[in-house]
Design a protein around this motif. Structure first.
Motif, PDB file in Angstrom:
ATOM      1  N   TYR A 128       0.817  -1.205   0.000  1.00  0.00           N
ATOM      2  CA  TYR A 128       0.000   0.000   0.000  1.00  0.00           C
ATOM      3  C   TYR A 128       0.855   1.261   0.000  1.00  0.00           C
ATOM      4  O   TYR A 128       0.401   2.325  -0.446  1.00  0.00           O
ATOM      5  CB  TYR A 128      -0.930   0.015   1.216  1.00  0.00           C
ATOM      6  CG  TYR A 128      -2.204  -0.790   1.062  1.00  0.00           C
ATOM      7  CD1 TYR A 128      -2.201  -2.031   0.429  1.00  0.00           C
ATOM      8  CD2 TYR A 128      -3.411  -0.329   1.572  1.00  0.00           C
ATOM      9  CE1 TYR A 128      -3.355  -2.778   0.305  1.00  0.00           C
ATOM     10  CE2 TYR A 128      -4.570  -1.065   1.454  1.00  0.00           C
ATOM     11  CZ  TYR A 128      -4.547  -2.289   0.823  1.00  0.00           C
ATOM     12  OH  TYR A 128      -5.692  -3.030   0.702  1.00  0.00           O
ATOM     13  N   ARG A 131       1.503   3.267  -3.744  1.00  0.00           N
ATOM     14  CA  ARG A 131       0.364   3.697  -4.542  1.00  0.00           C
ATOM     15  C   ARG A 131       0.501   5.203  -4.741  1.00  0.00           C
ATOM     16  O   ARG A 131       0.862   5.920  -3.797  1.00  0.00           O
ATOM     17  CB  ARG A 131      -0.948   3.356  -3.832  1.00  0.00           C
ATOM     18  CG  ARG A 131      -1.202   1.860  -3.755  1.00  0.00           C
ATOM     19  CD  ARG A 131      -2.450   1.514  -2.974  1.00  0.00           C
ATOM     20  NE  ARG A 131      -2.799   0.111  -3.173  1.00  0.00           N
ATOM     21  CZ  ARG A 131      -3.817  -0.501  -2.574  1.00  0.00           C
ATOM     22  NH1 ARG A 131      -4.588   0.162  -1.717  1.00  0.00           N
ATOM     23  NH2 ARG A 131      -4.073  -1.776  -2.814  1.00  0.00           N
ATOM     24  N   GLU A 292       2.792  -0.914  -6.183  1.00  0.00           N
ATOM     25  CA  GLU A 292       2.267  -2.118  -5.553  1.00  0.00           C
ATOM     26  C   GLU A 292       3.353  -3.192  -5.375  1.00  0.00           C
ATOM     27  O   GLU A 292       4.477  -2.897  -4.988  1.00  0.00           O
ATOM     28  CB  GLU A 292       1.082  -2.660  -6.362  1.00  0.00           C
ATOM     29  CG  GLU A 292      -0.063  -1.685  -6.520  1.00  0.00           C
ATOM     30  CD  GLU A 292      -1.011  -1.657  -5.341  1.00  0.00           C
ATOM     31  OE1 GLU A 292      -0.818  -2.427  -4.386  1.00  0.00           O
ATOM     32  OE2 GLU A 292      -1.957  -0.860  -5.388  1.00  0.00           O
TER      33      GLU A 292
END
Length: 346
Positions: A128, A131, A292
């Motif tokens: 995460y 991103r 990612e």
């Protein structure tokens, strides 16, 4: 540059996502072998990825005995990660795990110690972080564009239906299974560790979970800065996305990210006092060269080649995983829990 040889453990479920989109498409790694306890998963993934049958194995130990490799990727249940760490490091290989790093803090600490003793890299795929909107939030705080950071808040609401899976009966399901991403993001974006946690989990009357899918937390970051978190995996109505909705309060305004503009962040500014002169400045989150899992896999390769720990090293990740475990203890005891003390004593 020669590609590193990788053994992937776990090729069904989320492991299939890795093999379809990342481990077979990497510029840094070639897939030397795959491992899974399921013959069906091995057959499906192996056939699609073009892995010959003699490089498909039921156990990591069997793969290590038969195939020359540099590194292991384990996309398996957390309780298996320690076993894979022991095997990989004892054979001189590097290891990357899916999140969470392990099933408890003691095992996570052992994995970090084993990597250190072996002189090998341990990396946790906290994807995460990589991103575009999350990197944009981080860059705005680092640059001081809106002045000194003071406090923050994160909302996470998705009515996730895991009926018939292990998550349906998991205790503190949102906290244990999902919040590791958000707590790691808070650390990444603010550049501060979480040092204290007070958490409450709860089960709304309408919930389809056996235990608690709701979560409220007050976090204290380094420097005494507060950060709050509110979430519910059974909340219907206006939902967030998986990143959550963010407000970062700074001296000259606030920085925002929410589901209405998933590819942007915004800066809001206003005068002091009871005014209505707020201005909003939308900012596009620029694409990343690698995002990612492709980003985490590349960082793993860079750590192996340079010998320098990745920003998502196992040792760094103890602070993210430790914050989750501190929150579990806090929710069960109704107390404020110090993360550093918990991590140090694991």
């Amino acid at each position: 540059m020669n590609r590193l040889r990788l053994i992937q453990c776990g090729v069904g479920g989320f492991g299939r996502v890795w093999i379809d989109n990342h481990s077979t498409r990497s510029d840094d790694f070639e897939l030397a072998a795959i491992v899974d306890v399921s013959e069906k998963a091995l057959e499906q993934a192996g056939d699609k990825a073009g892995i010959p049958r003699h490089r498909r194995f039921a156990t990591l130990e069997a793969a290590l005995d038969a195939v020359a490799a540099d590194a292991v990727l384990t996309v398996t249940p957390p309780a298996v990660h320690l076993e894979h760490a022991r095997l990989a490091f004892s054979r001189g290989l590097h290891l990357m795990t899916e999140k969470p790093i392990a099933d408890d803090l003691a095992h996570a600490r052992e994995m970090v110690g084993l990597a250190r003793q072996a002189g090998r890299q341990l990396v946790v795929s906290q994807n995460y972080r990589f991103r575009p909107p999350m990197q944009k939030l981080k860059s705005l705080l680092v640059s001081g564009t809106v002045g000194e950071f003071g406090h923050g808040h994160l909302d996470f609401y998705i009515p996730a239906d895991f009926t018939g899976t292990f998550r349906q009966s998991m205790r503190h399901v949102l906290l244990v299974d999902m919040a590791i991403h958000h707590l790691d993001l808070i650390r990444c974006i603010t550049g501060r560790n979480i040092v204290k946690v007070f958490a409450q989990t709860f089960r709304p009357a309408w919930s389809w979970y056996e235990h608690n899918p709701g979560l409220k937390m007050i976090l204290e970051l380094e420097g005494g800065l507060p950060f709050s978190y509110s979430g519910d995996w059974s909340a219907r109505g206006r939902n967030t996305n998986w990143n959550g909705n963010w407000r970062l309060q700074c001296a000259q305004g606030s920085i925002h990210y929410d589901v209405d503009r998933p590819d942007e962040v915004s800066i809001a500014r206003s005068s002091r006092g009871f005014t209505h002169d707020t201005t909003q400045e939308p900012l596009k989150a620029e694409p990343l060269e690698r995002a990612e899992q492709s980003a985490t896999l590349h960082l793993f390769a860079e750590a192996i080649r340079t010998g320098r720990p990745a920003e998502i090293s196992g040792e760094d990740n103890l602070w993210s995983f430790g914050a989750v475990m501190a929150a579990v203890q806090s929710a069960e005891e109704g107390s404020v829990v110090e993360v550093q003390a918990l991590v140090a004593n694991a």
